[in-house]
Design a protein around this motif. Structure first.
Motif, PDB file in Angstrom:
ATOM      1  N   PRO A  70       0.851 -37.687  48.441  1.00 29.84           N
ATOM      2  CA  PRO A  70       0.220 -37.016  49.587  1.00 29.84           C
ATOM      3  C   PRO A  70       0.555 -35.520  49.619  1.00 29.84           C
ATOM      4  O   PRO A  70       1.645 -35.100  49.254  1.00 29.84           O
ATOM      5  CB  PRO A  70       0.820 -37.736  50.797  1.00 29.84           C
ATOM      6  CG  PRO A  70       1.291 -39.053  50.275  1.00 29.84           C
ATOM      7  CD  PRO A  70       1.741 -38.793  48.861  1.00 29.84           C
ATOM      8  N   ASN A  71      -0.416 -34.744  50.109  1.00 30.29           N
ATOM      9  CA  ASN A  71      -0.201 -33.295  50.178  1.00 30.29           C
ATOM     10  C   ASN A  71      -0.827 -32.701  51.437  1.00 30.29           C
ATOM     11  O   ASN A  71      -1.154 -31.518  51.482  1.00 30.29           O
ATOM     12  CB  ASN A  71      -0.804 -32.622  48.934  1.00 30.29           C
ATOM     13  CG  ASN A  71      -0.343 -31.192  48.747  1.00 30.29           C
ATOM     14  OD1 ASN A  71       0.831 -30.886  48.943  1.00 30.29           O
ATOM     15  ND2 ASN A  71      -1.269 -30.312  48.385  1.00 30.29           N
ATOM     16  N   ALA A  72      -0.978 -33.538  52.466  1.00 30.85           N
ATOM     17  CA  ALA A  72      -1.701 -33.107  53.667  1.00 30.85           C
ATOM     18  C   ALA A  72      -1.023 -31.940  54.373  1.00 30.85           C
ATOM     19  O   ALA A  72      -1.677 -30.934  54.701  1.00 30.85           O
ATOM     20  CB  ALA A  72      -1.859 -34.283  54.623  1.00 30.85           C
ATOM     21  N   ALA A  73       0.266 -32.060  54.631  1.00 27.04           N
ATOM     22  CA  ALA A  73       0.960 -31.019  55.400  1.00 27.04           C
ATOM     23  C   ALA A  73       0.945 -29.675  54.687  1.00 27.04           C
ATOM     24  O   ALA A  73       0.630 -28.632  55.283  1.00 27.04           O
ATOM     25  CB  ALA A  73       2.398 -31.458  55.678  1.00 27.04           C
ATOM     26  N   ASP A  74       1.268 -29.693  53.391  1.00 30.43           N
ATOM     27  CA  ASP A  74       1.287 -28.434  52.633  1.00 30.43           C
ATOM     28  C   ASP A  74      -0.108 -27.827  52.522  1.00 30.43           C
ATOM     29  O   ASP A  74      -0.274 -26.603  52.579  1.00 30.43           O
ATOM     30  CB  ASP A  74       1.859 -28.674  51.235  1.00 30.43           C
ATOM     31  CG  ASP A  74       3.363 -28.910  51.254  1.00 30.43           C
ATOM     32  OD1 ASP A  74       3.978 -28.704  52.315  1.00 30.43           O
ATOM     33  OD2 ASP A  74       3.917 -29.322  50.211  1.00 30.43           O
ATOM     34  N   GLN A  75      -1.104 -28.680  52.347  1.00 32.63           N
ATOM     35  CA  GLN A  75      -2.472 -28.178  52.222  1.00 32.63           C
ATOM     36  C   GLN A  75      -2.935 -27.527  53.526  1.00 32.63           C
ATOM     37  O   GLN A  75      -3.563 -26.468  53.509  1.00 32.63           O
ATOM     38  CB  GLN A  75      -3.423 -29.327  51.847  1.00 32.63           C
ATOM     39  CG  GLN A  75      -4.881 -28.922  51.666  1.00 32.63           C
ATOM     40  CD  GLN A  75      -5.116 -28.118  50.403  1.00 32.63           C
ATOM     41  OE1 GLN A  75      -4.181 -27.752  49.683  1.00 32.63           O
ATOM     42  NE2 GLN A  75      -6.376 -27.822  50.118  1.00 32.63           N
ATOM     43  N   ARG A  76      -2.621 -28.147  54.645  1.00 30.71           N
ATOM     44  CA  ARG A  76      -3.002 -27.578  55.934  1.00 30.71           C
ATOM     45  C   ARG A  76      -2.329 -26.213  56.149  1.00 30.71           C
ATOM     46  O   ARG A  76      -2.976 -25.250  56.588  1.00 30.71           O
ATOM     47  CB  ARG A  76      -2.647 -28.540  57.068  1.00 30.71           C
ATOM     48  CG  ARG A  76      -3.067 -28.051  58.441  1.00 30.71           C
ATOM     49  CD  ARG A  76      -2.899 -29.127  59.490  1.00 30.71           C
ATOM     50  NE  ARG A  76      -3.780 -30.256  59.228  1.00 30.71           N
ATOM     51  CZ  ARG A  76      -5.073 -30.282  59.538  1.00 30.71           C
ATOM     52  NH1 ARG A  76      -5.637 -29.223  60.113  1.00 30.71           N
ATOM     53  NH2 ARG A  76      -5.797 -31.343  59.290  1.00 30.71           N
ATOM     54  N   LEU A  77      -1.050 -26.134  55.851  1.00 34.19           N
ATOM     55  CA  LEU A  77      -0.342 -24.863  55.995  1.00 34.19           C
ATOM     56  C   LEU A  77      -0.938 -23.787  55.094  1.00 34.19           C
ATOM     57  O   LEU A  77      -1.116 -22.636  55.511  1.00 34.19           O
ATOM     58  CB  LEU A  77       1.142 -25.054  55.658  1.00 34.19           C
ATOM     59  CG  LEU A  77       2.007 -25.771  56.700  1.00 34.19           C
ATOM     60  CD1 LEU A  77       3.398 -26.040  56.133  1.00 34.19           C
ATOM     61  CD2 LEU A  77       2.106 -24.937  57.982  1.00 34.19           C
ATOM     62  N   LEU A  78      -1.247 -24.171  53.855  1.00 36.11           N
ATOM     63  CA  LEU A  78      -1.797 -23.228  52.886  1.00 36.11           C
ATOM     64  C   LEU A  78      -3.123 -22.655  53.370  1.00 36.11           C
ATOM     65  O   LEU A  78      -3.345 -21.434  53.303  1.00 36.11           O
ATOM     66  CB  LEU A  78      -1.985 -23.944  51.544  1.00 36.11           C
ATOM     67  CG  LEU A  78      -2.557 -23.123  50.390  1.00 36.11           C
ATOM     68  CD1 LEU A  78      -1.548 -22.072  49.932  1.00 36.11           C
ATOM     69  CD2 LEU A  78      -2.942 -24.028  49.217  1.00 36.11           C
ATOM     70  N   LEU A  79      -3.998 -23.512  53.862  1.00 36.61           N
ATOM     71  CA  LEU A  79      -5.326 -23.062  54.275  1.00 36.61           C
ATOM     72  C   LEU A  79      -5.284 -22.321  55.612  1.00 36.61           C
ATOM     73  O   LEU A  79      -5.923 -21.275  55.765  1.00 36.61           O
ATOM     74  CB  LEU A  79      -6.279 -24.262  54.358  1.00 36.61           C
ATOM     75  CG  LEU A  79      -6.573 -24.974  53.036  1.00 36.61           C
ATOM     76  CD1 LEU A  79      -7.442 -26.209  53.267  1.00 36.61           C
ATOM     77  CD2 LEU A  79      -7.253 -24.026  52.041  1.00 36.61           C
ATOM     78  N   GLU A  80      -4.527 -22.856  56.572  1.00 36.38           N
ATOM     79  CA  GLU A  80      -4.503 -22.218  57.893  1.00 36.38           C
ATOM     80  C   GLU A  80      -3.826 -20.852  57.844  1.00 36.38           C
ATOM     81  O   GLU A  80      -4.182 -19.952  58.617  1.00 36.38           O
ATOM     82  CB  GLU A  80      -3.800 -23.136  58.896  1.00 36.38           C
ATOM     83  CG  GLU A  80      -4.633 -24.373  59.236  1.00 36.38           C
ATOM     84  CD  GLU A  80      -3.961 -25.264  60.267  1.00 36.38           C
ATOM     85  OE1 GLU A  80      -2.747 -25.067  60.525  1.00 36.38           O
ATOM     86  OE2 GLU A  80      -4.644 -26.151  60.819  1.00 36.38           O
TER      87      GLU A  80
END
Length: 411
Positions: free
Chosen positions: A144-154
């Motif tokens: 899973p990479n949801a948290a890191d992906q959200r931080l990266l994009l936001e």
């Protein structure tokens, strides 16, 4: 150049798409295969059971855009991913994750009596089934990479709507493959599928409801939400299938420069505007495809709609001939299908498209189109034809050069 789609051409293109479809049994076979692997990974003595393994299909099998192989020697490519949900980037390397899952896949092969050895690819493990099965399964290890992906994009004010299903995948060609690091290749096949479904819009919802009612009348118990995307054939899916076969035939002798399917699917989905018939959708998509391609003065950019930092056309800068090949193919597709769209005789349509689609497929389409229509046989096409009976739809392909711009709908 203005192209008018005749009613006969609409019927022919619908038959052409139907001829490209694979049987539902092939989708069911793929589903059975990846679920079987998932059951294996959850057995009591599994080496990964405690890491909460989750096997799911991705790619064209998930989108419902698989097309029949061009020959008996060609195999279906079933793309899957296997997430070990209890692991994170802070406690395992890409190499270790791939080896951990690879051992289980090799044990699975032996247990199921699959003769061919498991093959390691750049990002995946490949299970080669018996020759008669005519398919193989590529399994991409991921976490899973949801948290890191959200931080990266936001952090960059980019669209993070699909971040919850983001994954980090293995790639044995990246420098940090053997290291425990936060820097992993990113992907989001589930998010992409949801975006793709959203682009089908109300057409998908209405068609899914129709399939649900048909299944219920046959005594099949299921909810509307349980109906898989591959059972819901929309004009967007069918148009993509036609374009993929046209692409395959045009580049039969040049596989290196062949436009990749994710580019065709993404551009088609971005430029689809809810057209109700296959022919109108196909020609409309072809007329607008360049509008979904950016150019920043140096390179072409086709953004991943679930991750605006990923460029599907990243190889075009290194290999400019691939960009040239894509635009050349696009012009050829416009010419071929606009020519067919003006015709009223099915055999002539087959003659126009035979060299681009394959004679067997075009003959199947013309034979099917020549058959008398059956009541209720094509509800979407019938509804659209009734709604537009006063005039035939037309699509304009501009003769002037186009300048790619930032596509609508991208973050």
């Amino acid at each position: 150049m203005t192209v008018t789609i005749t009613k006969q051409a609409e019927k022919y293109l619908e038959a052409l798409a139907k001829a490209l479809e694979i049987p539902h049994s092939r989708y069911e076979q793929a589903e059975k295969s990846y679920k079987s692997l998932g059951d294996w990974l959850h057995r009591d003595d599994s080496g990964v059971k405690n890491f909460d393994p989750d096997v799911f299909v991705q790619g064209s099998f998930r989108l419902g855009t698989v097309i029949k192989p061009q020959s008996d020697e060609e195999e279906y490519d079933v793309d899957c991913a296997c997430a070990l949900n209890a692991l994170g980037k802070s406690n395992i390397s890409q190499f270790a994750l791939k080896e951990l899952l690879g051992e289980e896949i090799k044990l699975y092969r032996k247990n199921k009596g699959i003769k061919k050895e498991v093959h390691e690819g750049r990002r995946c493990w490949r299970l080669e089934y018996a020759d008669g099965a005519q398919f193989h399964m590529d399994i991409v290890p991921c976490i899973p990479n949801a948290a890191d992906q959200r931080l990266l994009l936001e952090a960059r004010n980019l669209d993070a709507r699909f971040a919850d299903t983001a994954i980090a995948i293995t790639d044995n060609e990246v420098p940090q493959y053997y290291e425990i690091t936060e820097d992993w290749p990113r992907s989001n096949p589930r998010g992409y599928a949801e975006w793709f479904k959203s682009r089908m819009g109300d057409v998908f919802i209405r068609r899914r409801e129709q399939v649900f009612n048909e299944m219920r009348s046959e005594g099949v118990t299921a909810s509307v939400e349980d109906i898989p995307t591959y059972r819901v054939r929309t004009p967007l899916q069918s148009a993509i299938m036609i374009l993929k076969r046209h692409r395959d035939t045009v580049f039969a002798d040049d596989p290196t420069d062949k436009p990749i399917s994710i580019i065709i699917s993404s551009l088609a989905a971005h430029t689809y505007e809810g057209e109700k018939t296959i022919g109108y959708a196909l020609l409309s998509i072809l007329s607008r495809m360049e509008q979904a391609i950016e150019h920043d003065g140096v390179r072409y950019i086709i953004k991943n709609p679930t991750d605006a930092l990923e460029n599907f056309a990243d190889k075009w800068e290194e290999y400019p001939e691939r960009a040239q090949a894509f635009f050349g193919w696009l012009e050829q597709a416009r010419e071929d299908f606009s020519s067919a769209g003006r015709l009223v005789e099915y055999r002539r349509m087959s003659s126009v498209l035979a060299n681009r689609m394959g004679r067997d497929i075009t003959d199947q389409a013309s034979d099917a189109a020549l058959q008398p229509s059956h009541p209720g046989g094509s509800s979407l096409l019938g509804a659209a034809a009734a709604a537009s009976s006063s005039s035939a739809p037309s699509v304009s392909f501009a003769d002037t050069p186009r300048t790619p711009k930032k596509p609508d709908g991208f973050a």
